[in-house]
Design a protein around this motif. Structure first.
Motif, PDB file in Angstrom:
ATOM      1  N   ALA A 167      24.388  33.921 -45.898  1.00  0.00           N
ATOM      2  CA  ALA A 167      23.153  33.913 -45.093  1.00  0.00           C
ATOM      3  C   ALA A 167      22.116  32.969 -45.674  1.00  0.00           C
ATOM      4  CB  ALA A 167      22.583  35.331 -45.007  1.00  0.00           C
ATOM      5  N   GLU A 168      22.240  32.684 -46.981  1.00  0.00           N
ATOM      6  CA  GLU A 168      21.310  31.741 -47.613  1.00  0.00           C
ATOM      7  C   GLU A 168      21.706  30.296 -47.322  1.00  0.00           C
ATOM      8  OE1 GLU A 168      21.572  33.285 -51.562  1.00  0.00           O
ATOM      9  OE2 GLU A 168      19.684  34.389 -51.366  1.00  0.00           O
ATOM     10  N   ILE A 169      22.950  30.097 -46.899  1.00  0.00           N
ATOM     11  CA  ILE A 169      23.429  28.728 -46.667  1.00  0.00           C
ATOM     12  C   ILE A 169      23.303  28.340 -45.189  1.00  0.00           C
ATOM     13  CG2 ILE A 169      25.445  27.203 -46.824  1.00  0.00           C
ATOM     14  CD1 ILE A 169      26.426  29.113 -49.115  1.00  0.00           C
ATOM     15  N   LEU A 170      23.784  29.223 -44.323  1.00  0.00           N
ATOM     16  CA  LEU A 170      23.769  28.906 -42.887  1.00  0.00           C
ATOM     17  C   LEU A 170      22.504  29.455 -42.232  1.00  0.00           C
ATOM     18  CD1 LEU A 170      27.459  29.870 -41.972  1.00  0.00           C
ATOM     19  CD2 LEU A 170      26.533  27.562 -42.275  1.00  0.00           C
ATOM     20  N   GLN A 171      22.131  28.886 -41.113  1.00  0.00           N
ATOM     21  CA  GLN A 171      21.064  29.507 -40.315  1.00  0.00           C
ATOM     22  C   GLN A 171      21.596  30.869 -39.886  1.00  0.00           C
ATOM     23  OE1 GLN A 171      19.821  26.982 -37.153  1.00  0.00           O
ATOM     24  NE2 GLN A 171      18.788  25.582 -38.546  1.00  0.00           N
ATOM     25  N   SER A 172      20.777  31.906 -40.104  1.00  0.00           N
ATOM     26  CA  SER A 172      21.342  33.245 -39.943  1.00  0.00           C
ATOM     27  C   SER A 172      20.460  34.126 -39.066  1.00  0.00           C
ATOM     28  CB  SER A 172      21.520  33.863 -41.318  1.00  0.00           C
ATOM     29  OG  SER A 172      20.313  33.785 -42.034  1.00  0.00           O
ATOM     30  N   ALA A 173      21.067  35.180 -38.565  1.00  0.00           N
ATOM     31  CA  ALA A 173      20.345  36.091 -37.672  1.00  0.00           C
ATOM     32  C   ALA A 173      20.992  37.460 -37.691  1.00  0.00           C
ATOM     33  CB  ALA A 173      20.380  35.538 -36.243  1.00  0.00           C
ATOM     34  N   ALA A 174      20.231  38.459 -37.239  1.00  0.00           N
ATOM     35  CA  ALA A 174      20.774  39.809 -37.061  1.00  0.00           C
ATOM     36  C   ALA A 174      21.489  39.885 -35.720  1.00  0.00           C
ATOM     37  CB  ALA A 174      19.644  40.827 -37.106  1.00  0.00           C
ATOM     38  N   GLY A 175      22.632  40.533 -35.700  1.00  0.00           N
ATOM     39  CA  GLY A 175      23.328  40.784 -34.445  1.00  0.00           C
ATOM     40  C   GLY A 175      22.637  41.890 -33.659  1.00  0.00           C
ATOM     41  N   LEU A 176      23.167  42.200 -32.478  1.00  0.00           N
ATOM     42  CA  LEU A 176      22.489  43.156 -31.594  1.00  0.00           C
ATOM     43  C   LEU A 176      22.395  44.553 -32.203  1.00  0.00           C
ATOM     44  CD1 LEU A 176      24.142  42.105 -28.193  1.00  0.00           C
ATOM     45  CD2 LEU A 176      21.966  41.359 -29.165  1.00  0.00           C
TER      46      LEU A 176
END
Ligand code: AMP
Length: 409
Positions: A167-176
């Motif tokens: 998550a620190e490397i890729l653009q990340s997000a919380a799922g639904l």
């Protein structure tokens, strides 16, 4: 928009590769033919909407999960391969599988996937680098995708490569599912409507010391039941007979009680109890005042007067957080208080009077036993992560989704 990055914040996903951290560590058994089959698909059902949403947006969905504790060693008995078909059945989409989670071959497969396709990777814990949050390993995981989506709240209390490193490397997000969970938890303890009641039960004070310590500073009513109430009662000089009791913690519980007074938190302890000489189905039991426990009797549930008084207090509350059963609910009749209070909380929730959030393995089982889990505002199936959240701790897998400031909100 929540305070956390969600799928929408990632922008158009068509043609992109999304690495999705799921929790597919589901209960399984081996059937007569020696096949491993899923016995409880709750966790698959929980992540399915996120997989579908990503796939419908044209993303290639690459599912990453752990299973069991392989301790960094490849173990066919802990392979995720048997999860492919149950996933496909629930999604009504084909799910392909690859027997690794990193490497050139896996990267090539992710690059060749069709838009909207779903791929299941092998158990991430087959690599010891996973639980060490090894940066090189996280880089390798990140090569599989353009974006990272975490939908595994139950794994967010662990700073592993598949929850934090990637998550620190890729653009990340919380799922639904994670977004829904975080919103519910925020309503229950982050910025709740007062008065707030916390109902904490279960076996021992020692496993929930940090929970109790944190809650007295946050809630208006702390209702203590289960075996842990015995330790509080004993610390106040009440004879609890041969009940489960951690006498050595009496100093600790006295300071929790003092801290509660300082913070205007009302502590509720049982005034009557159900006792028996054995913890067995249909063993002779009696309901007595808390001062009448005999030396050979065990307290196995809180009594009806206590239930009545807690129910009346709940009527006046706007928020309830619940972890742990009020009694030894697995065996009748010691499930009565847990069932009665679960039904009461469900009724108040249905009337729109109460926001009710419950979590933890045994609590979910208890609410299912009472038949009201679906009526609660939110039930979290996460064990450790839910408790750490109740302790007021920052969950590293969640913080990293907050901290990622590279996308504008
Ligand atoms: P926990 O995992 O800490 O939430 O504990 C759940 C367990 O606590 C359940 O298995 C219950 O049977 C047990 N429990 C609840 N009340 C009592 C009690 N009064 N005496 C012994 N065990 C209890």
């Amino acid at each position: 928009m929540t305070r956390f990055r969600n799928i929408e914040s990632l922008g158009p996903l068509e043609g992109t590769r999304v690495l999705l951290r799921a929790d597919l560590n589901v209960p399984m058994t081996v059937n007569e033919d020696g096949e491993r089959i899923v016995t409880d698909n709750t966790r698959i059902l929980s992540v399915a909407p996120t997989i579908k949403a990503l796939s419908e947006q044209g993303a290639r969905v690459i599912i990453l999960s752990h299973f069991g504790r392989p301790q960094g060693v490849r173990n066919p008995e802990l392979s995720l391969e048997p999860l492919g078909q149950p996933l496909a059945n629930i999604l009504k989409l084909p799910v392909s599988y690859v027997d690794d989670c990193i490497g050139d071959e896996v990267v090539a497969i992710t690059e060749a996937m069709e838009d909207g396709a779903v791929l299941l990777l092998e158990n991430v814990r087959f690599y010891k680098e996973e639980t060490k949050n090894d940066p090189d390993f996280a880089e390798q995981l990140a090569r599989n995708a353009d974006f990272f989506v975490n939908d595994a709240f139950s794994c967010c209390h662990r700073a592993h490569a598949s929850t934090v490193g990637v998550a620190e490397i890729l653009q990340s997000a919380a799922g639904l599912a994670l977004e829904k969970e975080l919103d519910a938890l925020e309503k229950a303890l982050g910025s709740p409507k007062h008065p707030v009641a916390a109902l904490v039960g279960g076996a021992k004070v020692s496993t929930k010391l940090d929970v109790l310590t944190h809650l007295v500073e946050k809630v208006d009513h702390l209702i203590i039941g289960g075996g842990m109430a015995n330790t509080f009662l004993a610390a106040q000089g009440i004879d609890v007979g041969s009940s489960l009791c951690e006498h050595e913690l009496s100093g600790t519980v006295v300071s929790i009680l003092e801290n509660a007074t300082l913070n205007d938190c009302k502590i509720h302890l049982p005034t009557d109890v159900v006792v028996a000489k054995e913890f067995a189905a249909n063993s002779a039991s009696r309901t007595i005042n808390i001062n009448e426990v005999q030396s050979d009797e065990m307290i196995l549930d809180v009594g009806p007067d206590t239930v009545k008084s807690i129910s009346a207090d709940l009527e006046g509350c706007k928020t309830l957080i619940w972890n742990g059963p009020m009694g030894a609910f697995e065996i009748e009749p010691f499930d009565a208080a847990t069932v009665a209070l679960a039904v009461k909380a469900a009724e108040l929730t249905e009337k729109g009077q109460l926001i009710s959030v419950a979590g933890g393995g045994d609590t979910v089982a208890a609410l299912n036993h009472a038949g009201v889990a679906a009526k609660f505002s939110h039930v979290s199936t996460a064990g450790g992560a839910f408790l750490e959240w109740m302790e007021g701790k920052n969950l590293p897998g969640v913080s990293v989704l907050l901290a990622d400031r590279r996308l504008s909100l």
